[in-house]
Motif scaffolding. Structure first.
Motif, PDB file in Angstrom:
ATOM      1  N   UNK A 105       3.684   1.935  -0.390  1.00  0.00           N
ATOM      2  CA  UNK A 105       3.383   0.534  -0.121  1.00  0.00           C
ATOM      3  C   UNK A 105       2.528   0.433   1.136  1.00  0.00           C
ATOM      4  N   UNK A 106       1.325  -0.110   1.017  1.00  0.00           N
ATOM      5  CA  UNK A 106       0.412  -0.226   2.160  1.00  0.00           C
ATOM      6  C   UNK A 106      -0.526  -1.411   1.927  1.00  0.00           C
ATOM      7  N   UNK A 107       0.000  -2.647   1.965  1.00  0.00           N
ATOM      8  CA  UNK A 107      -0.819  -3.810   1.602  1.00  0.00           C
ATOM      9  C   UNK A 107      -1.984  -4.084   2.542  1.00  0.00           C
ATOM     10  N   UNK A 108      -1.964  -3.527   3.744  1.00  0.00           N
ATOM     11  CA  UNK A 108      -3.050  -3.795   4.701  1.00  0.00           C
ATOM     12  C   UNK A 108      -4.002  -2.609   4.845  1.00  0.00           C
ATOM     13  N   UNK A 109      -3.770  -1.526   4.123  1.00  0.00           N
ATOM     14  CA  UNK A 109      -4.549  -0.303   4.305  1.00  0.00           C
ATOM     15  C   UNK A 109      -5.500  -0.102   3.132  1.00  0.00           C
ATOM     16  N   UNK A 110      -6.720  -0.610   3.264  1.00  0.00           N
ATOM     17  CA  UNK A 110      -7.709  -0.509   2.188  1.00  0.00           C
ATOM     18  C   UNK A 110      -8.088   0.945   1.922  1.00  0.00           C
ATOM     19  N   UNK A 111      -8.265   1.745   2.963  1.00  0.00           N
ATOM     20  CA  UNK A 111      -8.681   3.133   2.768  1.00  0.00           C
ATOM     21  C   UNK A 111      -7.609   3.929   2.038  1.00  0.00           C
ATOM     22  N   UNK A 112      -6.348   3.672   2.341  1.00  0.00           N
ATOM     23  CA  UNK A 112      -5.286   4.374   1.634  1.00  0.00           C
ATOM     24  C   UNK A 112      -5.336   4.060   0.147  1.00  0.00           C
ATOM     25  N   UNK A 113      -5.609   2.818  -0.204  1.00  0.00           N
ATOM     26  CA  UNK A 113      -5.707   2.462  -1.623  1.00  0.00           C
ATOM     27  C   UNK A 113      -6.927   3.100  -2.281  1.00  0.00           C
ATOM     28  N   UNK A 114      -8.004   3.285  -1.528  1.00  0.00           N
ATOM     29  CA  UNK A 114      -9.156   4.003  -2.078  1.00  0.00           C
ATOM     30  C   UNK A 114      -8.778   5.446  -2.392  1.00  0.00           C
ATOM     31  N   UNK A 115      -7.934   6.037  -1.561  1.00  0.00           N
ATOM     32  CA  UNK A 115      -7.470   7.404  -1.807  1.00  0.00           C
ATOM     33  C   UNK A 115      -6.592   7.476  -3.066  1.00  0.00           C
ATOM     34  N   UNK A 116      -5.850   6.413  -3.344  1.00  0.00           N
ATOM     35  CA  UNK A 116      -4.968   6.403  -4.501  1.00  0.00           C
ATOM     36  C   UNK A 116      -5.715   6.143  -5.814  1.00  0.00           C
ATOM     37  N   UNK A 117      -6.948   5.744  -5.749  1.00  0.00           N
ATOM     38  CA  UNK A 117      -7.686   5.373  -6.953  1.00  0.00           C
ATOM     39  C   UNK A 117      -7.761   6.542  -7.936  1.00  0.00           C
ATOM     40  N   UNK A 118      -7.439   6.308  -9.221  1.00  0.00           N
ATOM     41  CA  UNK A 118      -7.552   7.391 -10.208  1.00  0.00           C
ATOM     42  C   UNK A 118      -8.996   7.803 -10.456  1.00  0.00           C
TER      43      UNK A 118
END
Length: 322
Positions: A105-118
């Protein structure tokens, strides 16, 4: 009623006026402000933009060091200087807590979500997202007369995995878009290695003193030309060394403010704490590590480069090492 005008005189005056109007030089002399068109509004805006670009931009300040080298304590003393904003443990290209782990869970971390992208996001794009995100913060700092300092998380790049990661350092990434002022801080390599081992933070293989020295040398090579400050020197004379660090980073200096440092929360605090700015005896050195300190060419070379005595029996651990 006015007297009648002489027709011949009137015609002569009209001819003189017509001749004057037909003479370009006389026309330009009579109306110099209208001879050349006014610059367009777009051109005026372009000129102002070019003038603004010539004004020296406010730099990003960076603090680079390895884990267990006293970096958190030194960063705290920088963070309490006037009008200074310090962000701790920054590395936008780090993959710690990403590879091999489920999304968190990281609602404020855009870069972390980019890392999670399939669908893989290029590293260059992630770097650009980070740099673009700094722009409004730097603009706000300029408007408020504040200085931004980024404390690096070099451990992610140089002390994790089978080898130092072949990618831009935080400093190299920032220099693509912004002026940068940096300092490197170090601690005796043996003390730092013992602290890493005590914390179970030997995240590289093989986890030997020789390998640690190899990675530290790679870190120093990647920051060639950046001024180096030793943690032990800071402990021995905090005020002049902190003043010199502030001078290199172009930060305001208000002295060593120990009473404020205690109130400054930062991530990455692995220190023993409790005794302030005081050196401590070195931790006990296991026989195998002592032997490595006497025989490792990389370790001896590293100590020579940083002007430390490589002997395992000498030195003090400093107050930051756990």
């Amino acid at each position: 009623m006015s007297a009648p005008t002489d027709p011949q005189a009137l015609l002569a005056r009209i001819e003189d006026a017509r001749a004057l109007l037909n003479t370009h030089d006389h026309q330009k002399a009579l109306t110099p402000r209208l001879a050349d068109p006014l610059p367009s509004l777009i051109q005026q805006c372009r000129s102002l933009s070019e003038e603004a670009a010539q004004v020296e931009a406010e730099p990003v300040r960076c603090l680079h060091h390895f884990a267990c080298t006293g970096g958190t304590l030194m960063a705290r003393y920088l963070a309490v200087q006037p009008n200074t904003i310090l962000l701790s443990e920054i590395d936008p290209l780090s993959r710690l807590h990403i590879d091999g782990e489920p999304p968190r869970f990281a609602p404020t971390d855009l870069i972390q979500h980019l890392r999670y992208s399939p669908r893989e996001i290029p590293q260059e794009v992630i770097g650009d997202v980070f740099l673009a995100g700094l722009a409004p913060l730097l603009a706000d700092c300029r408007g408020r007369g504040r200085r931004l300092v980024l404390r690096d998380h070099a451990h992610s790049q140089f002390c994790h995995g089978d080898a130092p990661q072949d990618r831009p350092t935080l400093r190299a990434l920032l220099m693509r878009r912004y002026p940068v002022r940096s300092v490197v801080t170090v601690r005796h390599p043996l003390d730092a290695y013992l602290s890493l081992s005590n914390n179970n933070w030997l995240h590289f293989t093989p986890g030997t003193l020789d390998e640690y020295a190899r990675r530290t040398l790679a870190f120093l090579d990647a920051h060639e030309g950046v001024e180096i400050f030793r943690y032990e020197d800071f402990l021995a004379a905090p005020d002049p060394h902190l003043r010199n660090i502030c001078k290199v980073l172009d930060l305001p200096f208000a002295g060593v403010q120990a009473e404020l440092v205690a109130l400054m929360p930062l991530t990455g605090d692995s220190g023993r704490g409790g005794q302030g700015l005081q050196s401590r005896p070195r931790r006990p050195v296991p026989d195998d590590i002592a032997a490595a300190a006497r025989t490792s060419k990389r370790y001896i070379s590293l100590c020579d480069r940083l002007k430390y005595d490589p002997a395992p029996e000498s030195g003090t651990g400093g107050s930051a090492g756990p």
